[in-house]
Design an enzyme around this catalytic site. Sequence first.
Site, PDB file in Angstrom:
ATOM      1  N   HIS A  98      46.033  47.164  77.401  1.00 48.08           N
ATOM      2  CA  HIS A  98      45.220  46.104  76.802  1.00 48.08           C
ATOM      3  C   HIS A  98      44.231  46.642  75.777  1.00 48.08           C
ATOM      4  O   HIS A  98      43.613  45.863  75.038  1.00 48.08           O
ATOM      5  CB  HIS A  98      44.513  45.262  77.873  1.00 48.08           C
ATOM      6  CG  HIS A  98      43.393  45.934  78.608  1.00 48.08           C
ATOM      7  ND1 HIS A  98      43.549  46.540  79.829  1.00 48.08           N
ATOM      8  CD2 HIS A  98      42.091  46.073  78.297  1.00 48.08           C
ATOM      9  CE1 HIS A  98      42.383  47.018  80.237  1.00 48.08           C
ATOM     10  NE2 HIS A  98      41.476  46.751  79.323  1.00 48.08           N
ATOM     11  N   ASP A 156      49.335  49.302  83.323  1.00 46.51           N
ATOM     12  CA  ASP A 156      48.439  49.122  82.184  1.00 46.51           C
ATOM     13  C   ASP A 156      48.144  50.455  81.498  1.00 46.51           C
ATOM     14  O   ASP A 156      47.070  51.037  81.659  1.00 46.51           O
ATOM     15  CB  ASP A 156      47.142  48.462  82.655  1.00 46.51           C
ATOM     16  CG  ASP A 156      46.368  47.817  81.518  1.00 46.51           C
ATOM     17  OD1 ASP A 156      46.670  48.130  80.354  1.00 46.51           O
ATOM     18  OD2 ASP A 156      45.467  47.010  81.798  1.00 46.51           O
ATOM     19  N   SER A 179      37.616  50.564  80.487  1.00 50.06           N
ATOM     20  CA  SER A 179      39.066  50.401  80.385  1.00 50.06           C
ATOM     21  C   SER A 179      39.678  51.574  79.634  1.00 50.06           C
ATOM     22  O   SER A 179      39.226  51.939  78.552  1.00 50.06           O
ATOM     23  CB  SER A 179      39.393  49.107  79.642  1.00 50.06           C
ATOM     24  OG  SER A 179      39.082  47.987  80.421  1.00 50.06           O
TER      25      SER A 179
END
Length: 753
Positions: A116, A254, A686
């Site tokens: 992402h 991810d 992240s």
Amino acid sequence: MAKPSRFHMCSLSLLAACVALSSACSKPDAAPGTDKPVSEGEEIAETFSFANPGGMWMPAQLGAGGHAETLTSLGLEYDPAALTQPTEFPLGAIVSLGGCSASFVSPDGLLITNHHCVIRALARNSSKDENLLEDGFLAKTRADERWAGPGQHVYVTTSFTDVSEEVLAGLEDIEDPSARWDEMQSRRRAIEKECAEAKQDVTCRVASYFEGAQFFRIEQLELRDIRLVHAPDAGIGVFGGEIDNWRWPRHTGDYSFYRAYVGKDGKPADHAEDNVAYQPKHYLKVATEDLDEGDLVMVAGYPGRTSRLKTAAEVDDATTWSYPHKIARYEQYLAALAAAVGDDETLAIKASPRVRGLSNGLTNAKGMLDGLGKGGLADKRRQQEAELQAWIDADEQRKAAYGTVLAEIAALDAESKATRERDAASAELMRSSSLLHRAQMIVSAAEEREKGEGPDEGKIAEARTGLEEAQNSYAREIDRAVLELHLARAAKLPADQQPAALKLFVNADPIDDAAITKALDRLYAKTKLEDPKQVIELYGSAKLAKLKRSKDPFIVLALALAPIIEEQQALGVERAGKLALLRPRYIAALREFAASKGEILAPDANSTLRITYGTVRGYSSNGTEHTPFTTVSEMLAKHTGEDPFDLPEAARAAIEAGEFGPYVDPELGELPIDFLADLDITGGNSGSPTLNARGELIGLVFDGNYESMASDWVFMPEITRSIHVDIRSVLWVMDAVDGADHLLTEMGVEPSI
């Protein structure tokens, strides 16, 4: 004792490096204001029962407060002093992407981060005929790697220097709040300018810690040519989508890869075909050991913003107004985008980064509100403030220093609340249109030119590349829909709360849907600012007198809005100047109060390098026991063939065939996908690497559990969990599904399937 290796990989021993590092590194003196050790003379808990108190720690803080003893007791296999050195191994391998984190995993500038975190690069390189957002991407050779665009940079931290005295000395003697703030910012800019002029190719910024009580000059190498190397199919990279977002159990792969490039001289350079791969000073090796429940793990990265040091009134405001306001806006924003995009695939690609960001933000805001309400945080913070005030009042010296600080901050907050609806609506209008932003950029440059300070060639070139990048996601249908939404929101406010700017957008009475539509028709029909070339031409040369004669509706609007923006900025500066004295006093009281109880205070996250550590650990919620690992068989069981549970065929076949190679977990008997740990993270983390006790890459953190989303305000050790993609699942996808053998080899891993 280290567990035996269960991976069939190349030799990746870090022992020699760690021994050498231990002898070379020494703990720096504690940063000014660091606090007394928290656990001297106390027995450290057993590894498995370790209760993490939370904290996104500055590297220098790990030299105090008992951190070294705790880390050693949890199994750290190298000198904890290494973690106080932000430019050495392992921290020197970890970088900022300017919103996400990443880490080097090869000597040739290969970077691993979350899927992402590369959405904009995927969207930029996608088309109707080649949708990388859905199908993923793999560059078989270096020549096949795709440029992520001028907006994607990588920041490699090279230096931290405490400049608190240079920024703060004598500010208390400046009585006027606005002048005080201006002086503080002038000092920060001067430090940054001196640093940038002295060191080529280095970005310098002065970052505020502890709400303005401490400042550090941070120097970073800014790498400007970043290329997309690999991203898995969306059926792996975003498996579960918004349905599973912030939820456990989770089954998302991810991860993605970038590569950083520089000029042939090894220095940062703009994108060029003949640039060469960057050679980082440090890079991470892939873990050679199994990972089990109770194992030590840590995350180092660049977390964005937390609010742990806010007052009780600010917590209450977040619960009763800020988050409800944000939730309503995000829901309406997403609905407006959906209506604008319709079934148009090209518009969907352009809107995708914004939609994903808003969707994630919406879930986050709902979780924050839910967690703050259930946790009774406002009541707890009021109780804590009462205890703080009682401690202050118990000593005349403390009373003289801190006695009125809480009351003074509360008075400022009350002033802001009186106009917050109007102020929020005004801010939304100012940032709701890309074309308005372009017009404001042009007007600002012309105003600077009037003073003899117009943008130089460097700024013009920077603006040009920024516009070219922004144009990839620009569409009139999307821009208009967003502006229309925020005009309608402002028009529905009570008359005394409607922003003054509203009448400049829509000169009508009443301001209803028909009036808004008419105003938008006029704005978009006659503007020329959709053409980046026209924008750059005006930005680079237009004079204010010429702009005042312009017929372009957005230029006219930007000129009319300028006095309102100036007034708002002046009010903001005045408030900031008042807080520049109040906040540090409040934080000084908090730190002293914490130290009196043998505790150490971590600063709120501010997008600078931080470390958090803990253990692989499940949790209990509403009578359900959540184990810390998920597996591919569970992932396959979720597969429906429909988005967002649509595993690619190659992955399904490999799972059904049990082709897990050396990546299988002996205890689980199959391949792990994601795992939980009790680490303290937030947005910006992240893509941060998850490291094991040897400093090896064992995973990537990408999310948190819904129950603990209010942890931006308070860390709740029993339920706060970070969610990580297990490096074994990453390697398996690369090996068994996507055929990325060349990347595995580059990372020191032997392809085995």
